[in-house]
Design a protein around this motif. Structure first.
Motif, PDB file in Angstrom:
ATOM      1  N   TYR A  85      53.139   5.647  19.193  1.00 39.82           N
ATOM      2  CA  TYR A  85      51.939   6.455  19.415  1.00 39.82           C
ATOM      3  C   TYR A  85      50.887   5.574  20.082  1.00 39.82           C
ATOM      4  O   TYR A  85      50.533   4.512  19.572  1.00 39.82           O
ATOM      5  CB  TYR A  85      51.410   6.946  18.061  1.00 39.82           C
ATOM      6  CG  TYR A  85      50.440   8.108  18.105  1.00 39.82           C
ATOM      7  CD1 TYR A  85      49.227   8.030  18.796  1.00 39.82           C
ATOM      8  CD2 TYR A  85      50.718   9.281  17.426  1.00 39.82           C
ATOM      9  CE1 TYR A  85      48.336   9.078  18.813  1.00 39.82           C
ATOM     10  CE2 TYR A  85      49.827  10.350  17.418  1.00 39.82           C
ATOM     11  CZ  TYR A  85      48.642  10.251  18.115  1.00 39.82           C
ATOM     12  OH  TYR A  85      47.763  11.307  18.121  1.00 39.82           O
ATOM     13  N   VAL A  86      50.384   6.021  21.236  1.00 37.59           N
ATOM     14  CA  VAL A  86      49.291   5.339  21.938  1.00 37.59           C
ATOM     15  C   VAL A  86      48.091   6.284  21.923  1.00 37.59           C
ATOM     16  O   VAL A  86      48.156   7.383  22.486  1.00 37.59           O
ATOM     17  CB  VAL A  86      49.674   4.968  23.380  1.00 37.59           C
ATOM     18  CG1 VAL A  86      48.490   4.276  24.076  1.00 37.59           C
ATOM     19  CG2 VAL A  86      50.911   4.080  23.403  1.00 37.59           C
ATOM     20  N   PHE A  87      47.031   5.852  21.291  1.00 39.80           N
ATOM     21  CA  PHE A  87      45.828   6.662  21.137  1.00 39.80           C
ATOM     22  C   PHE A  87      44.720   6.108  22.015  1.00 39.80           C
ATOM     23  O   PHE A  87      44.385   4.924  21.945  1.00 39.80           O
ATOM     24  CB  PHE A  87      45.387   6.640  19.667  1.00 39.80           C
ATOM     25  CG  PHE A  87      44.076   7.320  19.399  1.00 39.80           C
ATOM     26  CD1 PHE A  87      43.845   8.623  19.796  1.00 39.80           C
ATOM     27  CD2 PHE A  87      43.059   6.653  18.712  1.00 39.80           C
ATOM     28  CE1 PHE A  87      42.635   9.256  19.534  1.00 39.80           C
ATOM     29  CE2 PHE A  87      41.852   7.272  18.439  1.00 39.80           C
ATOM     30  CZ  PHE A  87      41.633   8.578  18.852  1.00 39.80           C
ATOM     31  N   ARG A 133      53.674   1.389  14.406  1.00 39.87           N
ATOM     32  CA  ARG A 133      54.132   1.959  15.684  1.00 39.87           C
ATOM     33  C   ARG A 133      52.967   2.640  16.400  1.00 39.87           C
ATOM     34  O   ARG A 133      53.122   3.681  17.013  1.00 39.87           O
ATOM     35  CB  ARG A 133      55.268   2.956  15.436  1.00 39.87           C
ATOM     36  CG  ARG A 133      56.517   2.319  14.847  1.00 39.87           C
ATOM     37  CD  ARG A 133      57.583   3.347  14.485  1.00 39.87           C
ATOM     38  NE  ARG A 133      57.158   4.166  13.351  1.00 39.87           N
ATOM     39  CZ  ARG A 133      57.055   5.491  13.390  1.00 39.87           C
ATOM     40  NH1 ARG A 133      57.318   6.151  14.506  1.00 39.87           N
ATOM     41  NH2 ARG A 133      56.677   6.161  12.317  1.00 39.87           N
ATOM     42  N   PHE A 134      51.791   1.981  16.334  1.00 39.40           N
ATOM     43  CA  PHE A 134      50.563   2.612  16.806  1.00 39.40           C
ATOM     44  C   PHE A 134      49.749   1.618  17.624  1.00 39.40           C
ATOM     45  O   PHE A 134      49.516   0.482  17.198  1.00 39.40           O
ATOM     46  CB  PHE A 134      49.739   3.077  15.603  1.00 39.40           C
ATOM     47  CG  PHE A 134      48.494   3.848  15.940  1.00 39.40           C
ATOM     48  CD1 PHE A 134      48.551   5.191  16.253  1.00 39.40           C
ATOM     49  CD2 PHE A 134      47.247   3.230  15.929  1.00 39.40           C
ATOM     50  CE1 PHE A 134      47.399   5.915  16.524  1.00 39.40           C
ATOM     51  CE2 PHE A 134      46.091   3.939  16.201  1.00 39.40           C
ATOM     52  CZ  PHE A 134      46.174   5.292  16.500  1.00 39.40           C
ATOM     53  N   ALA A 135      49.332   2.041  18.808  1.00 42.39           N
ATOM     54  CA  ALA A 135      48.417   1.258  19.643  1.00 42.39           C
ATOM     55  C   ALA A 135      47.175   2.086  19.896  1.00 42.39           C
ATOM     56  O   ALA A 135      47.268   3.284  20.180  1.00 42.39           O
ATOM     57  CB  ALA A 135      49.070   0.882  20.970  1.00 42.39           C
ATOM     58  N   THR A 136      46.014   1.447  19.782  1.00 47.61           N
ATOM     59  CA  THR A 136      44.766   2.124  20.121  1.00 47.61           C
ATOM     60  C   THR A 136      44.147   1.417  21.321  1.00 47.61           C
ATOM     61  O   THR A 136      44.034   0.194  21.352  1.00 47.61           O
ATOM     62  CB  THR A 136      43.787   2.157  18.932  1.00 47.61           C
ATOM     63  OG1 THR A 136      42.611   2.868  19.311  1.00 47.61           O
ATOM     64  CG2 THR A 136      43.408   0.763  18.457  1.00 47.61           C
ATOM     65  N   THR A 195      54.464  -1.490  22.034  1.00 50.22           N
ATOM     66  CA  THR A 195      53.462  -2.486  21.661  1.00 50.22           C
ATOM     67  C   THR A 195      52.428  -1.862  20.736  1.00 50.22           C
ATOM     68  O   THR A 195      51.912  -0.780  21.016  1.00 50.22           O
ATOM     69  CB  THR A 195      52.765  -3.044  22.915  1.00 50.22           C
ATOM     70  OG1 THR A 195      53.742  -3.588  23.790  1.00 50.22           O
ATOM     71  CG2 THR A 195      51.759  -4.123  22.542  1.00 50.22           C
ATOM     72  N   SER A 196      52.138  -2.550  19.655  1.00 55.49           N
ATOM     73  CA  SER A 196      51.138  -2.067  18.704  1.00 55.49           C
ATOM     74  C   SER A 196      49.896  -2.955  18.736  1.00 55.49           C
ATOM     75  O   SER A 196      49.938  -4.079  19.235  1.00 55.49           O
ATOM     76  CB  SER A 196      51.730  -2.055  17.292  1.00 55.49           C
ATOM     77  OG  SER A 196      52.843  -1.188  17.226  1.00 55.49           O
ATOM     78  N   GLY A 197      48.800  -2.441  18.196  1.00 55.31           N
ATOM     79  CA  GLY A 197      47.584  -3.233  18.111  1.00 55.31           C
ATOM     80  C   GLY A 197      46.400  -2.513  18.718  1.00 55.31           C
ATOM     81  O   GLY A 197      46.481  -1.350  19.129  1.00 55.31           O
ATOM     82  N   ALA A 259      40.692  -9.740  26.153  1.00 55.41           N
ATOM     83  CA  ALA A 259      41.749 -10.753  26.120  1.00 55.41           C
ATOM     84  C   ALA A 259      43.075 -10.180  25.624  1.00 55.41           C
ATOM     85  O   ALA A 259      44.138 -10.453  26.201  1.00 55.41           O
ATOM     86  CB  ALA A 259      41.316 -11.926  25.242  1.00 55.41           C
ATOM     87  N   ASN A 260      43.034  -9.393  24.552  1.00 58.22           N
ATOM     88  CA  ASN A 260      44.273  -8.829  24.017  1.00 58.22           C
ATOM     89  C   ASN A 260      44.929  -7.877  25.018  1.00 58.22           C
ATOM     90  O   ASN A 260      46.150  -7.877  25.180  1.00 58.22           O
ATOM     91  CB  ASN A 260      43.999  -8.090  22.708  1.00 58.22           C
ATOM     92  CG  ASN A 260      43.623  -9.019  21.574  1.00 58.22           C
ATOM     93  OD1 ASN A 260      43.638 -10.234  21.721  1.00 58.22           O
ATOM     94  ND2 ASN A 260      43.262  -8.440  20.436  1.00 58.22           N
TER      95      ASN A 260
END
Length: 314
Positions: A85-87, A133-136, A195-197, A259-260
C-alpha cells in the motif's frame, strides 16, 4: 503487477495511471466517477471512498492511494486484499511546518483536527493495518499538467500574456516543487519494490529559485516586490500571488528534507521541463479540461487595477 489506484482521473492519480500503463501494469481505478475521464485502458469501479464494498473479494499486488483523506477511509481500503500500500500524504502532517524546516524524521501530528492531523492519523491507521507493507509519501507542492488547483499554471499563463508582472519576494529565493510525473513514478517504484517507510515527496532543498522558475515561463518583465510591501498591501498568502508565503513568517516552507526519498529512488526533472509541459498543456486547452472540481481552491485572476497598484510599490 495488478494495481489498484484509489482516485485516478483528476491530477496526480491520472499521472499514476499513465505511468503504470506505460510500465505494463494492469490497472483498476476506484472513484466516484464524478470528475475527470478514466483512461480507456483501465478498469473503473464506481464507488465512494467511505465504502469499499464493490472491491471486496478481489486481490491486487499493490494499491496507490491518491485520494485518502481520513482515518476511516484508510481503515476501509487497508482492509482489502493488497500486497503493498502506497499512501499519498502531505507535508502538512508535520506540526512544525512551514514555520520551521522538517525532514522525514520530524514529529507528526498525534491528535487534533484538520487536514494535516487527518493525514497523519490516516498514516498511522494504514501502517498498523498493513503491518510492514505500507509506504507514506508526504507530498510537497505538486505541479504539472492536469493541475486542477492551477497554481503554477496560473504563473505560466500570466507570464505568457507579457507586460510587467508582479513577482513575490526576491528572484534568488529558493523554492521546492515536484512534477506530478516524478511523484507518480516514485509511487510506482515504491509499489513495485515493496518499499515501506515514510518519504517526503518533493524536490530537493535548493532545487531552484523563484527567479529561475518564473523566467522559464516566458519573457515578461518580472517586477520583484519585497515581502514587507506585499504584506503591507494585504496580498493574500499562497493564493493571490500563488505559492508565495512571507519568508520571515514561514522560513521552513522550502526546506523540506528528502534524504529518505532520494535514497529510495526519487528523482526530479529540471523545472524548465515542467514549465514547458504546462505551457503546452495550456495551449491545447488545459483550463477547459479541468472542469470545476475543487475550483474554490484555485487562485483568482488578478485584476489589472490590482496589478497596477502592486507594481507601484517598487
Amino acid at each position: 503487477m495488478k494495481l489498484l489506484v484509489l482516485g485516478g482521473t483528476v491530477f496526480l492519480g491520472r499521472h499514476v495511471v499513465n505511468e503504470a500503463l506505460a510500465r505494463g501494469h494492469e490497472v483498476t481505478i476506484y472513484s466516484r466517477g464524478l470528475h475527470g475521464t478514466p483512461h480507456p485502458d483501465v478498469e473503473q469501479v464506481i464507488g465512494d471512498r467511505a465504502d469499499v464494498t464493490p472491491l471486496r473479494g478481489r486481490a491486487w499486488d499493490a494499491a496507490i492511494d491518491t485520494s485518502g483523506m481520513t482515518p476511516a477511509q484508510l481503515r476501509g481500503s487497508a482492509s482489502l486484499d493488497l500486497g503493498h500500500y502506497v499512501f499519498v500524504s502531505s507535508c502538512n502532517v508535520y506540526p512544525d511546518w512551514p514555520e520551521r524546516p522538517v525532514d522525514e524524521d520530524s514529529r507528526t501530528w498525534q491528535d487534533g483536527e484538520g487536514y494535516g492531523q487527518d493525514k497523519a492519523a490516516s498514516e498511522r491507521v494504514g501502517s498498523e493495518a498493513m503491518d510492514g507493507r505500507f509506504a507514506t509519501v508526504r507530498a510537497g507542492l505538486i505541479v504539472g499538467r492536469h493541475d486542477n488547483i492551477f497554481r503554477l499554471p496560473w504563473w505560466v499563463r500570466r507570464i505568457a500574456q507579457g507586460g510587467r508582472v508582479p513577482a513575490p519576494g526576491a528572484p534568488d529565493r529558493p523554492i521546492q516543487i515536484i512534477d506530478a510525473r516524478d511523484l507518480a513514478a516514485f509511487c510506482l517504484r515504491l509499489a513495485e519494490e515493496r518499499t515501506s517507510g515514510a518519504f517526503n515527496g518533493t524536490g530537493p532543498i535548493g532545487q531552484t529559485t523563484w527567479g529561475e522558475l518564473l523566467a522559464a515561463a516566458g519573457d515578461a518583465e518580472l517586477v520583484w516586490i519585497p515581502d514587507e510591501q506585499l504584506v503591507e498591501a494585504k496580498v493574500q498568502e499562497w493564493t493571490e500571488l500563488p505559492m508565495w508565503l512571507p519568508a520571515d513568517a514561514y522560513p521552513g516552507t522550502w526546506r523540506i528534507g528528502t534524504a529518505n526519498a532520494q535514497a529510495a529512488g526519487l528523482t526530479t526533472r529540471p523545472v524548465a521541463d515542467t514549465v514547458e509541459d504546462i505551457r503546452e498543456w495550456l495551449q491545447t486547452g488545459g483550463e477547459r479540461e479541468i472542469g470545476d472540481y475543487r475550483a474554490e481552491l484555485r487562485p483568482p485572476d488578478m485584476s489589472s487595477e490590482r496589478e497596477a497598484a502592486l507594481l507601484q510599490l517598487v
